[in-house]
Design an enzyme around this catalytic site. Structure first.
Site, PDB file in Angstrom:
ATOM      1  N   ASN A 172      29.476  87.867  42.310  1.00  0.00           N
ATOM      2  CA  ASN A 172      30.483  88.777  42.837  1.00  0.00           C
ATOM      3  C   ASN A 172      29.832  89.621  43.941  1.00  0.00           C
ATOM      4  O   ASN A 172      29.252  90.675  43.660  1.00  0.00           O
ATOM      5  CB  ASN A 172      31.037  89.659  41.712  1.00  0.00           C
ATOM      6  CG  ASN A 172      32.170  90.537  42.158  1.00  0.00           C
ATOM      7  OD1 ASN A 172      32.261  90.932  43.320  1.00  0.00           O
ATOM      8  ND2 ASN A 172      33.044  90.871  41.220  1.00  0.00           N
ATOM      9  N   PRO A 173      29.903  89.182  45.204  1.00  0.00           N
ATOM     10  CA  PRO A 173      29.197  89.875  46.284  1.00  0.00           C
ATOM     11  C   PRO A 173      29.592  91.342  46.448  1.00  0.00           C
ATOM     12  O   PRO A 173      28.735  92.185  46.706  1.00  0.00           O
ATOM     13  CB  PRO A 173      29.569  89.072  47.530  1.00  0.00           C
ATOM     14  CG  PRO A 173      29.939  87.719  47.011  1.00  0.00           C
ATOM     15  CD  PRO A 173      30.543  87.954  45.665  1.00  0.00           C
ATOM     16  N   GLY A 179      19.415  89.509  37.052  1.00  0.00           N
ATOM     17  CA  GLY A 179      19.990  90.847  36.996  1.00  0.00           C
ATOM     18  C   GLY A 179      19.797  91.621  38.292  1.00  0.00           C
ATOM     19  O   GLY A 179      18.811  91.458  38.999  1.00  0.00           O
ATOM     20  N   GLY A 224      20.910  95.246  38.204  1.00  0.00           N
ATOM     21  CA  GLY A 224      20.510  96.489  37.548  1.00  0.00           C
ATOM     22  C   GLY A 224      20.051  97.568  38.510  1.00  0.00           C
ATOM     23  O   GLY A 224      20.785  98.002  39.375  1.00  0.00           O
ATOM     24  N   GLU A 225      18.819  97.975  38.361  1.00  0.00           N
ATOM     25  CA  GLU A 225      18.261  99.082  39.151  1.00  0.00           C
ATOM     26  C   GLU A 225      17.488  98.610  40.384  1.00  0.00           C
ATOM     27  O   GLU A 225      16.826  99.410  41.034  1.00  0.00           O
ATOM     28  CB  GLU A 225      17.337  99.931  38.278  1.00  0.00           C
ATOM     29  CG  GLU A 225      18.040 100.607  37.124  1.00  0.00           C
ATOM     30  CD  GLU A 225      19.080 101.625  37.580  1.00  0.00           C
ATOM     31  OE1 GLU A 225      18.879 102.266  38.627  1.00  0.00           O
ATOM     32  OE2 GLU A 225      20.093 101.764  36.879  1.00  0.00           O
TER      33      GLU A 225
END
Length: 146
Positions: free
Chosen positions: A39-40, A106, A108-109
């Site tokens: 999902n860009p 992932g 994530g951060e």
């Protein structure tokens, strides 16, 4: 089996107002390798959030407290929409099947990793001051070069 990790690179430009001792991020470019991006728009927003978090960490967020009472003193600032530039974010978007059959990793951060360092390097480039403590404050910017 081998474990794959996401990674990326951040580049930014800052302007430092020498009269006010304020650094402002004026441009941001980031490229992330997070495997296949499903999902860009969501991925870009996740990275934007991480960069904004990192800008806050580097330039705004500081908790001052009274060492005798441990009471918080003053206000706690966070970056707002007016404090961030337009982000230019790209993804390598190459599946990594070593981790899972979909080729995803992932995010994530990952957007926050390296942001304070990129800002500190841009401040060094603009001022000649190598600052290694966060947040980068007015006092640090107005001080003598290290």
């Amino acid at each position: 089996s081998a474990v794959s990790q996401s990674f990326g690179a951040h580049f930014c430009e800052v302007e430092v107002d020498e009269d006010l001792g304020k650094a402002t991020v004026t441009r941001w470019v980031a490229t992330m390798d997070c495997g296949r991006v499903l999902n860009p728009k969501l991925a870009r927003n996740q990275v934007m959030g991480g960069i904004t978090f990192g800008i806050g960490m580097a330039l705004y967020e500081q908790v001052s407290y009274d060492p005798h009472t441990a009471q918080l003193i003053g206000e706690y600032y966070l970056p707002t929409h007016a404090d961030v530039p337009e982000y230019d974010i790209a993804f390598i978007d190459r599946p990594d099947y070593g981790l899972d059959p979909l080729g995803i990793r992932g995010i994530g951060e990952i957007g926050a990793c390296g942001v304070p360092a990129a800002i500190a390097n841009a401040v060094f480039h603009a001022t000649g001051k190598r600052l290694r403590d966060l947040p980068i404050t007015l006092e640090m910017l107005m001080g003598e070069p290290s």
